[in-house]
Design a protein around this motif. Structure first.
Motif, PDB file in Angstrom:
ATOM      1  N   LYS A   1      -6.322   3.656   5.323  1.00 51.88           N
ATOM      2  CA  LYS A   1      -7.197   4.520   5.389  1.00 51.88           C
ATOM      3  C   LYS A   1      -6.799   6.295   4.488  1.00 51.88           C
TER       4      LYS A   1
ATOM      5  N   LYS B   1      -9.943   2.667   2.637  1.00 54.83           N
ATOM      6  CA  LYS B   1      -9.147   1.178   3.223  1.00 54.83           C
ATOM      7  C   LYS B   1      -8.746  -0.122   2.856  1.00 54.83           C
TER       8      LYS B   1
ATOM      9  N   ARG C   1      -2.275  -1.498   8.137  1.00 55.50           N
ATOM     10  CA  ARG C   1      -3.646  -0.631   7.550  1.00 55.50           C
ATOM     11  C   ARG C   1      -3.551   0.686   7.355  1.00 55.50           C
TER      12      ARG C   1
ATOM     13  N   GLN D   1      -1.351   2.618  10.306  1.00 54.47           N
ATOM     14  CA  GLN D   1      -0.958   1.283  11.169  1.00 54.47           C
ATOM     15  C   GLN D   1       0.241   0.514  10.524  1.00 54.47           C
TER      16      GLN D   1
ATOM     17  N   ASP E   1      -5.647  -3.281   3.541  1.00 55.90           N
ATOM     18  CA  ASP E   1      -3.873  -3.664   4.385  1.00 55.90           C
ATOM     19  C   ASP E   1      -2.806  -3.066   3.191  1.00 55.90           C
TER      20      ASP E   1
ATOM     21  N   THR F   1       3.936  -5.083   8.213  1.00 55.16           N
ATOM     22  CA  THR F   1       2.753  -5.091   8.124  1.00 55.16           C
ATOM     23  C   THR F   1       1.274  -4.364   8.315  1.00 55.16           C
TER      24      THR F   1
END
Length: 193
Positions: free
Chosen positions: A98, A107, A96, A80, A109, A94
């Motif tokens: 996984k 997972k 996320r 993301q 950041d 910025t």
């Protein structure tokens, strides 16, 4: 002799004041609308990868791909990415990340930078837990075109004791493609495989 300047409402200049207030209100609305329009045009012009014209693709959002570390080890990667105008470390994005598969789901950041104003080249730095006895993604370099991102991953293999050996490292960065997905697919990603 005096003349009566009171208008039909019994208030001196009452109708004229209402017209002036109405004009002032319309002027304020017009100025705010012009400022909002200017902001949208500026964002579309200066940051087209995050704020594209209607119908154009965007780099920000949700992405899915599969990276192969070997013939028997391939893993799903979900990203993301979002534009971050408040990032304090000179980063543009910025989000996320996984990584799912091989009996491990991790997972974390991410933060990244675009390398040109269109966002066609960018770098992401994932902040994932380091896994001993496994491959770890250190950095992702991407080339974006429409609804496809071509990635190259800098990875490192750590031994079970946490040590690093040059003979166990990949000879070339694994390359893979990613495609847009929706938020629901991102949220369910690791559960699917």
């Amino acid at each position: 002799m005096t003349t009566n300047t009171t208008e039909s409402h019994g208030i001196r200049g009452g109708a004229g004041r209402r017209v002036r207030h109405r004009r002032r209100g319309l002027t304020t609305i017009a100025v705010l609308a012009a400022m909002a329009g200017a902001l949208l045009v500026a964002r579309t012009t200066l940051i087209p990868w995050a704020y594209p014209l209607p119908g154009q693709p965007r780099l920000t959002g949700y992405w899915e791909g599969r990276i192969a570390y070997s013939d028997t080890d391939s893993r799903q990667i979900l990203l993301q990415m979002r534009y971050d105008e408040n990032c304090s470390m000179a980063c543009d994005m910025t989000g996320r990340i996984k990584v799912c598969g091989a009996g491990r789901n991790t997972k974390g950041d991410l933060a990244g930078d675009v390398h040109n104003w269109r966002g066609t080249r960018f770098t992401l730095n994932p902040y994932l837990p380091r896994s001993k006895g496994d491959v770890n993604i250190e950095k992702l370099d991407g080339d974006w075109s429409g609804d496809v991102v071509r990635m190259r991953a800098k990875v490192e293999f750590l031994d079970a004791d946490g040590s690093w050996e040059s003979s166990r490292q990949p000879s070339a960065p694994p390359a893979f493609e990613m495609r847009h997905i929706n938020e629901g697919a991102f949220d369910a990603g690791c559960a699917r495989g």
